[in-house]
Write an enzyme that holds these catalytic residues in place. Sequence first.
Site, PDB file in Angstrom:
ATOM      1  N   TYR A   1     107.313 114.260  41.190  1.00 43.49           N
ATOM      2  CA  TYR A   1     108.060 113.675  40.075  1.00 43.49           C
ATOM      3  C   TYR A   1     108.993 112.578  40.585  1.00 43.49           C
ATOM      4  O   TYR A   1     109.051 111.485  40.009  1.00 43.49           O
ATOM      5  CB  TYR A   1     108.863 114.770  39.373  1.00 43.49           C
ATOM      6  CG  TYR A   1     109.710 114.282  38.214  1.00 43.49           C
ATOM      7  CD1 TYR A   1     109.115 113.954  36.995  1.00 43.49           C
ATOM      8  CD2 TYR A   1     111.088 114.164  38.335  1.00 43.49           C
ATOM      9  CE1 TYR A   1     109.886 113.515  35.924  1.00 43.49           C
ATOM     10  CE2 TYR A   1     111.863 113.726  37.276  1.00 43.49           C
ATOM     11  CZ  TYR A   1     111.262 113.405  36.074  1.00 43.49           C
ATOM     12  OH  TYR A   1     112.016 112.959  35.016  1.00 43.49           O
TER      13      TYR A   1
ATOM     14  N   ALA B   1     108.705 110.836  43.312  1.00 46.32           N
ATOM     15  CA  ALA B   1     107.900 109.708  43.785  1.00 46.32           C
ATOM     16  C   ALA B   1     107.414 108.854  42.615  1.00 46.32           C
ATOM     17  O   ALA B   1     107.430 107.614  42.676  1.00 46.32           O
ATOM     18  CB  ALA B   1     106.713 110.217  44.599  1.00 46.32           C
TER      19      ALA B   1
ATOM     20  N   ILE C   1     120.041 115.614  31.210  1.00 53.07           N
ATOM     21  CA  ILE C   1     120.221 115.448  29.768  1.00 53.07           C
ATOM     22  C   ILE C   1     119.855 116.740  29.044  1.00 53.07           C
ATOM     23  O   ILE C   1     118.922 117.447  29.419  1.00 53.07           O
ATOM     24  CB  ILE C   1     119.337 114.293  29.239  1.00 53.07           C
ATOM     25  CG1 ILE C   1     119.576 113.013  30.057  1.00 53.07           C
ATOM     26  CG2 ILE C   1     119.595 114.048  27.759  1.00 53.07           C
ATOM     27  CD1 ILE C   1     120.998 112.491  30.028  1.00 53.07           C
TER      28      ILE C   1
ATOM     29  N   LYS D   1     108.812 108.603  39.619  1.00 55.27           N
ATOM     30  CA  LYS D   1     109.941 107.923  38.987  1.00 55.27           C
ATOM     31  C   LYS D   1     110.490 106.803  39.868  1.00 55.27           C
ATOM     32  O   LYS D   1     111.020 105.810  39.364  1.00 55.27           O
ATOM     33  CB  LYS D   1     111.030 108.934  38.634  1.00 55.27           C
ATOM     34  CG  LYS D   1     110.650 109.878  37.494  1.00 55.27           C
ATOM     35  CD  LYS D   1     110.292 109.108  36.230  1.00 55.27           C
ATOM     36  CE  LYS D   1     110.032 110.024  35.045  1.00 55.27           C
ATOM     37  NZ  LYS D   1     109.697 109.259  33.815  1.00 55.27           N
TER      38      LYS D   1
ATOM     39  N   VAL E   1      98.762 108.172  26.833  1.00 54.31           N
ATOM     40  CA  VAL E   1      99.029 106.868  27.447  1.00 54.31           C
ATOM     41  C   VAL E   1      98.323 106.681  28.783  1.00 54.31           C
ATOM     42  O   VAL E   1      98.268 105.562  29.305  1.00 54.31           O
ATOM     43  CB  VAL E   1     100.542 106.624  27.620  1.00 54.31           C
ATOM     44  CG1 VAL E   1     101.236 106.559  26.263  1.00 54.31           C
ATOM     45  CG2 VAL E   1     101.187 107.670  28.527  1.00 54.31           C
TER      46      VAL E   1
ATOM     47  N   SER F   1     108.437 111.616  19.955  1.00 58.52           N
ATOM     48  CA  SER F   1     108.538 112.666  18.937  1.00 58.52           C
ATOM     49  C   SER F   1     109.707 113.624  19.137  1.00 58.52           C
ATOM     50  O   SER F   1     110.096 114.333  18.218  1.00 58.52           O
ATOM     51  CB  SER F   1     107.240 113.475  18.887  1.00 58.52           C
ATOM     52  OG  SER F   1     107.024 114.139  20.123  1.00 58.52           O
TER      53      SER F   1
ATOM     54  N   GLY G   1     106.041 108.709  23.762  1.00 64.24           N
ATOM     55  CA  GLY G   1     106.721 110.006  23.864  1.00 64.24           C
ATOM     56  C   GLY G   1     107.925 110.051  22.936  1.00 64.24           C
ATOM     57  O   GLY G   1     108.991 110.533  23.307  1.00 64.24           O
TER      58      GLY G   1
END
Length: 244
Positions: free
Chosen positions: A152, A154, A185, A156, A61, A11, A9
């Site tokens: 999400y 869970a 971010i 992470k 991936v 790019s 990831g």
Amino acid sequence: MAKTVLITGGSRGIGQACAIAFARQGYQVAINYIHSKEKAEALAQELSAQGHPALAVGADVSRKDQVEAMFQQVEAAFGPVDILVNNAGIAQQKLFTDLTEEDWDRMFQVDVKGMFLCCQRALRTMLHSHSGSIVNLSSIWGISGASCEVHYSAAKAAVIGLTKALAQELGPSHIRVNCVAPGVINTEMNGLLGEETLAALAEETPLGILGEPEDVAKAVLFLAGEEARFITGQVLSPNGGFVI
């Protein structure tokens, strides 16, 4: 001889910032992408023009065959992968009661299975050389949980568990595994939240600002390198104090 880093990831956003940071430190950089081929290739060309060996390589991936092909391409160009940065991931905001099995499965396929497949493939050469460093990208929501992002959060959280367990298993082989769990971010993905929401999140952050991709890249670069030679199985969370 220059070391090789593979950034999944890579790019845009945090991945792009990582690619630039590693290149400036003299690494050979492999930039993985799945959809953003033009951005990945443009970044690789830009870094190469500056004298930093870089390669854009496409792969999903979550697909073992594509992960294998990606590593073979990187190894043919640069040699074995010394550092793996597992940054590829997806996010989704949705009420738990509205989640479908497909939503849940896709989240774990990319954010967890993808990491599993890349780690396994990277270890093929790392174990042989008894050296290497893996940095996995989690999130503050993997630490604290987030409303409307249960799948999400869970996934992470699973990344953190994977990191800690794998660090223990690989320690005797002198391979380090660490995790970076960013806060809010200022990325293209978070830009979809809207200016009002982002302003509110900045206000909730004790430092009063949002992080930049470069802030995360510096944490990743530190954990990957020799300066962190005695650090493994740890979670570093650049989040401005959002989660303490």
